[in-house]
Motif scaffolding. Structure first.
Motif, PDB file in Angstrom:
ATOM      1  N   GLU A   1      39.116  23.822  55.175  1.00  0.00           N
ATOM      2  CA  GLU A   1      39.600  24.300  53.889  1.00  0.00           C
ATOM      3  C   GLU A   1      39.075  25.698  53.581  1.00  0.00           C
ATOM      4  OE1 GLU A   1      39.924  22.604  49.352  1.00  0.00           O
ATOM      5  OE2 GLU A   1      38.531  21.686  50.754  1.00  0.00           O
ATOM      6  N   LYS A   2      39.972  26.511  53.015  1.00  0.00           N
ATOM      7  CA  LYS A   2      39.555  27.824  52.546  1.00  0.00           C
ATOM      8  C   LYS A   2      39.912  27.943  51.073  1.00  0.00           C
ATOM      9  CE  LYS A   2      39.235  31.040  56.284  1.00  0.00           C
ATOM     10  NZ  LYS A   2      39.677  32.357  56.741  1.00  0.00           N
ATOM     11  N   LYS A   3      39.092  28.671  50.340  1.00  0.00           N
ATOM     12  CA  LYS A   3      39.375  28.850  48.922  1.00  0.00           C
ATOM     13  C   LYS A   3      39.155  30.306  48.544  1.00  0.00           C
ATOM     14  CE  LYS A   3      38.835  24.472  46.570  1.00  0.00           C
ATOM     15  NZ  LYS A   3      37.957  23.618  45.796  1.00  0.00           N
ATOM     16  N   ASP A   4      39.735  30.691  47.390  1.00  0.00           N
ATOM     17  CA  ASP A   4      39.535  32.048  46.911  1.00  0.00           C
ATOM     18  C   ASP A   4      38.247  32.151  46.111  1.00  0.00           C
ATOM     19  OD1 ASP A   4      41.759  32.981  48.090  1.00  0.00           O
ATOM     20  OD2 ASP A   4      43.023  32.926  46.298  1.00  0.00           O
ATOM     21  N   LEU A   5      37.456  33.159  46.445  1.00  0.00           N
ATOM     22  CA  LEU A   5      36.263  33.446  45.665  1.00  0.00           C
ATOM     23  C   LEU A   5      36.553  34.718  44.881  1.00  0.00           C
ATOM     24  CD1 LEU A   5      32.651  33.483  47.074  1.00  0.00           C
ATOM     25  CD2 LEU A   5      33.446  35.286  45.597  1.00  0.00           C
ATOM     26  N   HIS A   6      36.592  34.587  43.566  1.00  0.00           N
ATOM     27  CA  HIS A   6      36.901  35.755  42.736  1.00  0.00           C
ATOM     28  C   HIS A   6      35.628  36.520  42.431  1.00  0.00           C
ATOM     29  CE1 HIS A   6      41.125  34.686  41.788  1.00  0.00           C
ATOM     30  NE2 HIS A   6      40.684  33.508  42.164  1.00  0.00           N
ATOM     31  N   ALA A   7      35.342  37.520  43.254  1.00  0.00           N
ATOM     32  CA  ALA A   7      34.110  38.284  43.049  1.00  0.00           C
ATOM     33  C   ALA A   7      34.259  39.239  41.870  1.00  0.00           C
ATOM     34  CB  ALA A   7      33.761  39.053  44.305  1.00  0.00           C
ATOM     35  N   LEU A   8      35.457  39.803  41.716  1.00  0.00           N
ATOM     36  CA  LEU A   8      35.702  40.690  40.578  1.00  0.00           C
ATOM     37  C   LEU A   8      37.006  40.295  39.903  1.00  0.00           C
ATOM     38  CD1 LEU A   8      34.906  44.209  42.081  1.00  0.00           C
ATOM     39  CD2 LEU A   8      33.431  42.803  40.659  1.00  0.00           C
ATOM     40  N   ASN A   9      36.966  40.164  38.587  1.00  0.00           N
ATOM     41  CA  ASN A   9      38.152  39.804  37.834  1.00  0.00           C
ATOM     42  C   ASN A   9      38.517  40.916  36.856  1.00  0.00           C
ATOM     43  OD1 ASN A   9      38.322  36.994  38.804  1.00  0.00           O
ATOM     44  ND2 ASN A   9      36.353  36.851  37.768  1.00  0.00           N
ATOM     45  N   LYS A  10      39.464  41.731  37.240  1.00  0.00           N
ATOM     46  CA  LYS A  10      39.948  42.798  36.353  1.00  0.00           C
ATOM     47  C   LYS A  10      38.815  43.572  35.687  1.00  0.00           C
ATOM     48  CE  LYS A  10      44.540  41.154  35.191  1.00  0.00           C
ATOM     49  NZ  LYS A  10      45.388  41.483  36.120  1.00  0.00           N
ATOM     50  N   VAL A  11      38.046  44.248  36.493  1.00  0.00           N
ATOM     51  CA  VAL A  11      36.959  45.067  35.951  1.00  0.00           C
ATOM     52  C   VAL A  11      37.478  46.474  35.690  1.00  0.00           C
ATOM     53  CG1 VAL A  11      34.741  46.135  36.499  1.00  0.00           C
ATOM     54  CG2 VAL A  11      35.160  43.757  37.102  1.00  0.00           C
ATOM     55  N   SER A  12      37.251  46.971  34.489  1.00  0.00           N
ATOM     56  CA  SER A  12      37.643  48.330  34.146  1.00  0.00           C
ATOM     57  C   SER A  12      36.490  49.051  33.472  1.00  0.00           C
ATOM     58  CB  SER A  12      38.820  48.336  33.162  1.00  0.00           C
ATOM     59  OG  SER A  12      39.882  47.602  33.672  1.00  0.00           O
ATOM     60  N   PHE A  13      36.235  50.276  33.908  1.00  0.00           N
ATOM     61  CA  PHE A  13      35.298  51.132  33.174  1.00  0.00           C
ATOM     62  C   PHE A  13      35.465  52.558  33.649  1.00  0.00           C
ATOM     63  CE2 PHE A  13      32.877  49.303  36.741  1.00  0.00           C
ATOM     64  CZ  PHE A  13      32.453  50.447  37.385  1.00  0.00           C
ATOM     65  N   ASP A  14      34.932  53.481  32.877  1.00  0.00           N
ATOM     66  CA  ASP A  14      34.983  54.891  33.245  1.00  0.00           C
ATOM     67  C   ASP A  14      33.563  55.388  33.475  1.00  0.00           C
ATOM     68  OD1 ASP A  14      37.653  54.711  32.665  1.00  0.00           O
ATOM     69  OD2 ASP A  14      37.363  55.376  30.595  1.00  0.00           O
ATOM     70  N   ILE A  15      33.456  56.336  34.390  1.00  0.00           N
ATOM     71  CA  ILE A  15      32.164  57.008  34.530  1.00  0.00           C
ATOM     72  C   ILE A  15      32.388  58.462  34.148  1.00  0.00           C
ATOM     73  CG2 ILE A  15      30.293  57.634  36.085  1.00  0.00           C
ATOM     74  CD1 ILE A  15      30.937  55.203  37.737  1.00  0.00           C
ATOM     75  N   PHE A  16      31.586  58.943  33.214  1.00  0.00           N
ATOM     76  CA  PHE A  16      31.746  60.305  32.710  1.00  0.00           C
ATOM     77  C   PHE A  16      30.806  61.251  33.420  1.00  0.00           C
ATOM     78  CE2 PHE A  16      32.852  57.420  29.222  1.00  0.00           C
ATOM     79  CZ  PHE A  16      34.170  57.802  29.031  1.00  0.00           C
ATOM     80  N   LYS A  17      31.251  62.490  33.509  1.00  0.00           N
ATOM     81  CA  LYS A  17      30.473  63.506  34.212  1.00  0.00           C
ATOM     82  C   LYS A  17      29.105  63.689  33.563  1.00  0.00           C
ATOM     83  CE  LYS A  17      31.401  67.991  36.334  1.00  0.00           C
ATOM     84  NZ  LYS A  17      31.074  67.519  37.677  1.00  0.00           N
TER      85      LYS A  17
END
Lengths: 325, 318
Positions: free
Chosen positions: A26-42
């Motif tokens: 059996e194989k399953k999905d491992l959701h390591a990241l779920n819709k991650v959003s962010f900005d990095i500013f200078k």
């Protein structure tokens, strides 16, 4: 999130799914990241905080190109770099550099410090030998490595000194962004202070942009401009450092604060045992991921997955019941 | 009479490059049910102190001098066979990395039961099994009977450390030595494990030696604190005295450099420099090169002073 600053890198709805074996067939999905959003500013530092297994390192690896994102985009220099293969990234490597957690395994034990620091310059620049040496010596002064140490091998240094070398290696190409993945967790507390101060000095001197990944919320304070708290592959709270330290909102953030050992507060009480552990990212619940550990849980929390709510002043939290407790 | 009394313990390592005095004449004592914290940076000799208690010093190391009086008997004089009866029975140890302190190819249940059956061959397997289940429940491991069949890789770091603690407690030891038990764990899990250790040590009336580099952890758990530097104790006393009124410049530095949540100061205090190599220690006070108060007086190693029950080695403390 703030508009007044220059966006350098934009992470948008990034998902990372690993297909892992859970049994013999059996194989399953491992959701390591779920819709991650962010900005990095200078010139700013964003800190990602969370426990082991919350996906903070995966975010770093996606940005660095060590993993390709399953969905979503990472915009950097007007292009989406989330799905590029290492070969396609090419010169991008020069602009995104990494400092790893363990300075004992991140430096090649067979190479002298000078070679370790010179290699990136040989690959990515057209400097001649003399210019390369000048660059190395200048940076050595910045990170506090004596010039006479350049002929030595990594094993001849202590953990703190090795981490200084790793920082120098990451900075030598003057990258646009530095990803620092738990750069001080493997060090003694007293040496942690030295490295944190060094990183603050460098940040100021070179107007460094940084993504700082850590599990210890107490060190975040000294380096960050913005903080994102992650739990099971999603951001549960985002705010400027000042705001977050003044009034943490999400129950998970509060829990992180309450468990930091401090000489002035007594050891936590029986309630700490009820806080449990992070659950497996395989078969995630429908409702709030944090519900099984949350002291304020109600029935609604297990039925609906909460969205990030804007609390004003750039403060986001993923909990529908904020203000109720 | 104290449960444990360590007098002038010297554990040296005889290497090709010279003699390394990893533990250089330290003394402390521990009453029943008391918790002692040993704090210091890497290489200060804290772990070697712990290993010395159990006779776990391998060549080229050797306990060259001193005595470790446990329950009225000197452990230094005991043979390997006698020590084996004490290890895991009267004195148990919890190591830093739970990943490497469990055998990866033997299931948890077998490893736990072995601890009981080795020291008490008369106990039946069934009783041993039940005792293991009880202790796993006590340390807060969910689904204990299922976990008995698990292998270490199937557990998270926090769960493994709970198993290791359970294993250490199985034979109801009088003394528990925990060497950086929470350093490899998340802060949230660390709080749980520390609470658990404190609770269990008072339930079982076990004494505990907690070895760590983080003085904040020590301050939350311990009754007494010994601060070690370069193989020697530099300050030793009651927790309240050491934490809230540190006298030795090194202890002060260790406390000062902790990140504080409520302080708005940006930069952290830092102790300059690093601990000298044990092969090339400076003349006089070992800490003088990093100390802001050091002067000519410090070229002689400071004598022991006793001030209100606290032992301290520093010329500048009067």
């Amino acid at each position: 999130m703030s508009q007044s600053e220059v966006k350098l890198l934009e992470v948008k709805d990034v998902e990372k799914i690993f297909n892992v074996k859970v049994g013999t067939f059996e194989k399953k999905d491992l959701h390591a990241l779920n819709k991650v959003s962010f900005d990095i500013f200078k010139g700013k530092t964003l800190s990602l905080v969370g426990e082991s297994g919350c996906g903070k390192t995966t975010v770093g690896k996606v940005i660095l190109g060590l993993y390709q994102a399953s969905n979503g985009s990472v915009d950097f220099q007007n292009r989406d770099i989330a799905q590029l293969s290492p070969a396609q990234r090419g010169s991008l490597q020069k602009d995104i550099q990494m400092i790893f957690q363990d300075p004992y395994s991140s430096l090649n034990p067979r190479k002298k410090i000078k070679t370790i620091l010179e290699q990136p310059l040989k690959i990515h620049t057209k400097m001649n030998k003399k210019e390369r040496l000048e660059t190395i010596l200048e940076l050595c002064d910045d990170v506090g490595i004596d010039h006479s140490y350049l002929g030595r091998y990594p094993h001849q240094f202590s953990g703190g000194q090795r981490q200084r070398i790793a920082i120098a290696r990451a900075m030598i190409l003057k990258p646009e962004i530095i990803l620092a993945d738990e750069p001080i967790s493997a060090l003694d507390v007293s040496i942690q202070a030295q490295i944190l101060n060094l990183m603050m000095d460098l940040k100021e001197k070179y107007k460094m942009t940084m993504l700082f990944i850590t599990h210890d919320i107490s060190v975040v304070k000294h380096l960050s401009d913005y903080v994102a708290v992650m739990y099971l592959g999603e951001i549960v709270e985002y705010a400027s450092k000042k705001e977050l330290f003044k009034s943490p909102q999400h129950p998970y953030t509060k829990m992180l604060f309450s468990t930091v050992p401090d000489i002035h507060t007594p050891l936590a009480t029986e309630s700490v045992l009820k806080t449990g552990e992070i659950q497996s990212p395989i078969d995630l619940p429908i409702g709030c991921f944090f519900a099984n550990r949350c002291p304020y849980k109600e029935d609604v929390c297990e039925k609906e997955h909460p969205l990030l709510i804007d609390l004003g002043a750039n403060h986001l939290a993923r909990c529908p019941r904020i203000g109720e407790f | 009479m104290a449960l444990l009394e360590v007098n002038n313990l010297n554990t040296h390592f005889f290497t090709r490059n010279g003699v390394i005095k990893a533990v250089d004449g330290i003394s402390f004592s521990l009453e029943e049910g008391e918790i002692l914290g040993i704090v210091g940076e890497s290489g200060a000799g804290k772990s070697i102190t712990g290993f010395s208690m159990l006779g776990l010093i391998d060549k080229p190391g050797k306990i060259v001098e001193g005595e470790i009086i446990f329950n009225g008997e000197d452990l230094v004089k005991k043979s390997e066979e006698e020590l084996q009866k004490i290890r895991g029975n009267e004195i148990a140890m919890i190591f830093q990395d739970p990943q490497t302190s469990l055998n990866p190819v033997i299931n948890i249940g077998h490893q736990l039961m072995e601890t009981i059956l080795y020291h008490n061959p008369s106990v039946s397997k069934k009783d041993a099994y039940n005792a293991c289940i009880d202790i796993l429940k006590l340390v807060g491991l969910p689904a204990a009977d299922k976990r008995m069949k698990s292998y270490p890789h199937q557990l998270s770091g926090g769960m493994k450390q709970r198993v290791v603690i359970a294993m250490a407690l199985l034979n109801n030891p009088k003394l528990l030595i925990a060497d950086e038990p929470t350093t490899a764990l998340d802060v949230t899990i660390q709080a749980q494990i520390l609470y658990l250790m404190k609770k269990l040590s008072s339930n079982f009336n076990s004494s505990l030696i907690l070895i760590t580099h983080d003085i904040a952890v020590v301050s939350q758990l311990c009754d007494k604190i010994a601060v070690m530097y370069a193989g020697r104790i530099v300050e030793y006393g009651k927790k309240e005295d050491i934490i809230f009124n540190p006298q030795h410049p090194y202890t002060k530095g260790l406390i000062e450099c902790l990140p504080k949540l409520d302080d708005d100061k940006e930069r952290l205090y830092q102790i300059p420099g690093i601990m000298p190599s044990l092969l090339s220690l400076p003349k006089g006070c070992y800490f003088k090169d990093r100390c802001e108060y050091a002067d000519g007086e410090c070229d002689v190693y400071p004598p022991e002073q006793e001030i209100n029950g606290r032992r301290i080695f520093c010329h500048k403390v009067k």
